[in-house]
Motif scaffolding. Structure first.
Motif, PDB file in Angstrom:
ATOM      1  N   SER A 191      65.987  69.551 -28.661  1.00 47.45           N
ATOM      2  CA  SER A 191      67.007  68.790 -29.380  1.00 47.45           C
ATOM      3  C   SER A 191      68.323  68.815 -28.606  1.00 47.45           C
ATOM      4  O   SER A 191      68.516  69.633 -27.711  1.00 47.45           O
ATOM      5  CB  SER A 191      67.220  69.388 -30.766  1.00 47.45           C
ATOM      6  OG  SER A 191      67.766  70.704 -30.640  1.00 47.45           O
ATOM      7  N   GLN A 237      59.546  66.572 -31.565  1.00 46.90           N
ATOM      8  CA  GLN A 237      60.074  65.251 -31.244  1.00 46.90           C
ATOM      9  C   GLN A 237      59.383  64.697 -29.998  1.00 46.90           C
ATOM     10  O   GLN A 237      59.059  65.448 -29.072  1.00 46.90           O
ATOM     11  CB  GLN A 237      61.579  65.300 -30.980  1.00 46.90           C
ATOM     12  CG  GLN A 237      62.427  65.685 -32.172  1.00 46.90           C
ATOM     13  CD  GLN A 237      62.533  67.185 -32.345  1.00 46.90           C
ATOM     14  OE1 GLN A 237      61.939  67.767 -33.254  1.00 46.90           O
ATOM     15  NE2 GLN A 237      63.295  67.829 -31.462  1.00 46.90           N
ATOM     16  N   CYS A 242      63.661  62.666 -27.634  1.00 45.23           N
ATOM     17  CA  CYS A 242      64.500  63.700 -27.030  1.00 45.23           C
ATOM     18  C   CYS A 242      65.495  63.106 -26.037  1.00 45.23           C
ATOM     19  O   CYS A 242      66.657  63.535 -25.970  1.00 45.23           O
ATOM     20  CB  CYS A 242      63.627  64.733 -26.330  1.00 45.23           C
ATOM     21  SG  CYS A 242      62.644  65.758 -27.431  1.00 45.23           S
ATOM     22  N   ASP A 245      68.212  61.537 -27.994  1.00 43.27           N
ATOM     23  CA  ASP A 245      68.999  62.580 -28.633  1.00 43.27           C
ATOM     24  C   ASP A 245      69.918  63.272 -27.644  1.00 43.27           C
ATOM     25  O   ASP A 245      70.979  63.790 -28.024  1.00 43.27           O
ATOM     26  CB  ASP A 245      68.048  63.598 -29.262  1.00 43.27           C
ATOM     27  CG  ASP A 245      68.648  64.354 -30.428  1.00 43.27           C
ATOM     28  OD1 ASP A 245      69.420  63.744 -31.203  1.00 43.27           O
ATOM     29  OD2 ASP A 245      68.334  65.546 -30.581  1.00 43.27           O
ATOM     30  N   ARG A 338      69.648  60.358 -36.700  1.00 43.57           N
ATOM     31  CA  ARG A 338      70.379  61.302 -35.842  1.00 43.57           C
ATOM     32  C   ARG A 338      71.742  60.754 -35.418  1.00 43.57           C
ATOM     33  O   ARG A 338      72.460  61.371 -34.631  1.00 43.57           O
ATOM     34  CB  ARG A 338      69.552  61.637 -34.594  1.00 43.57           C
ATOM     35  CG  ARG A 338      68.321  62.470 -34.886  1.00 43.57           C
ATOM     36  CD  ARG A 338      68.663  63.910 -35.232  1.00 43.57           C
ATOM     37  NE  ARG A 338      68.980  64.700 -34.036  1.00 43.57           N
ATOM     38  CZ  ARG A 338      69.430  65.942 -34.078  1.00 43.57           C
ATOM     39  NH1 ARG A 338      69.638  66.550 -35.241  1.00 43.57           N
ATOM     40  NH2 ARG A 338      69.689  66.606 -32.972  1.00 43.57           N
TER      41      ARG A 338
END
Length: 363
Positions: A191, A237, A242, A245, A338
């Protein structure tokens, strides 16, 4: 027992490869086609640079195996393939070497077959600084991977159950070795919060290692008598998630997990990866067709990746971060939750065909 476990991992990983060449979240990433954006092939260079590291190509053979006679033979062929194609290569976890020094040759063969290539050693997050140095020395490694795999350890019958010391130990290793440290997830993803923590720990690069490739929770569950952790299959994920993110991450990122073809490599580079690692697909190619088949596969991938950059008007892999992308499906939903604005990716080139810029190193 360690050798048997390593052989089991290879067998179960190949079985997964035979089953899941279908859809994953890389398919939720599409390049916007600009019909006049193409450039001349001779103007394309596949070199990539990040964190003071320079690679001739942005593709690497990621960590796989070692620790048994059979896996030593696999590593020998992987080392040959890396030598013949010029791709960097990472060792599998070297924990077996620390428990049984007699299996050192199953790892060092990577360097013996690839004396001038870029080789990464690989240890777990509980390794002492001394062991990390020994791993680097054994392979004369150019960098050190530290793999993190809490989900795998949880499902593994003989796995670790104490994780609180992992982050501090990663910091000690990063400070105690003389090569760049890359922290790699084994298929459940890093993450953005974890990537920022790694930077605080002194880690130079993060290999996001997302869901979509070999599922080690599933592999370890297959080794359990009752197979009672089946509900963790698919945890984590995806690699594409990723990468999205990690936009604006404080350290360079590499992408691995679920990379099926050169288009997935291009997608990962366009989403910000400095390099893209492949394990399962290359392992199956090697075991099905031998080292010659793997050399041919990697050579073809590099040729086709250069063709895709030509089509997209990108002189370097880093230039792909300025090509327009549309994010859709479940990946778009992940981004919404997110707080990631996917609309920004759709107009990155400036809205004009043939806007050809060169960006150089990412960091």
């Amino acid at each position: 027992m360690i050798a048997d476990r390593k052989d089991d991992h290879v067998r179960l990983a190949v079985e997964q490869q035979q089953q899941h060449h279908g859809r994953n979240q890389f398919d939720d990433v599409s390049f916007v086609h600009h019909a006049l954006a193409g450039i001349d092939r001779e103007d394309v260079c596949l070199a990539t640079g990040f964190a003071g590291i320079s690679w001739r190509v942005p593709l690497y053979i990621n960590a796989m195996t070692g620790g048994s006679q059979r896996t030593g033979a696999i590593n020998r062929d992987l080392g040959i393939a890396a030598r013949e194609t010029g791709v960097p290569i990472a060792s599998g976890s070297m924990s077996a070497y620390f428990k049984d020094p007699d299996c050192a040759g199953t790892f060092s063969v990577l360097r013996e077959q690839n004396p001038d290539g870029f080789v990464l050693a690989n240890v777990n997050a509980t390794a002492s600084v001394d062991r990390a140095r020994r791993a680097v020395d054994l392979l004369r490694a150019d960098a050190l991977q530290i793999h993190v795999n809490t989900v795998q350890e949880t499902v593994m019958p003989e796995g670790d159950r104490s994780f609180a010391s992992w982050a501090p130990q990663i910091g000690k290793i990063a400070a105690g070795v003389d090569v760049p440290v890359i922290v790699k997830e084994v298929g459940f993803g890093l993450s953005r919060e974890t990537v920022h923590l790694l930077e605080d720990l002194g880690v130079r690069v993060a290999d996001l290692g997302g869901r979509g490739g070999t599922d080690f929770a599933r592999i370890e569950n297959g080794r359990r008598e009752l197979a009672d952790y089946a509900y963790l299959t698919g945890w984590g994920q995806s690699t594409a998630a990723c990468l999205l993110d990690a936009q604006g991450a404080p350290i360079p990122v590499l992408a691995s997990g679920g990379v099926r073809n050169p288009l997935d490599v291009a997608r990962a580079l366009a989403l910000g990866a400095s390099g893209v690692g492949v394990s399962g697909t290359f392992l199956r190619t090697l075991l099905d067709g031998g080292v010659g088949a793997l050399i041919d596969r990697i050579t073809t991938w590099l040729d086709q990746l250069a063709a895709l950059l030509t089509l997209l008007g990108a002189r370097t892999p880093a230039d792909l971060t300025h090509r327009d992308l549309v994010i859709h499906g479940g990946l778009r939903e992940f981004c919404a939750d997110r707080g990631i604005d996917t609309r920004a990716f759709a107009g990155r080139s400036g809205g004009r065909d043939g806007a050809h810029e060169t960006t150089g190193d990412r960091r």
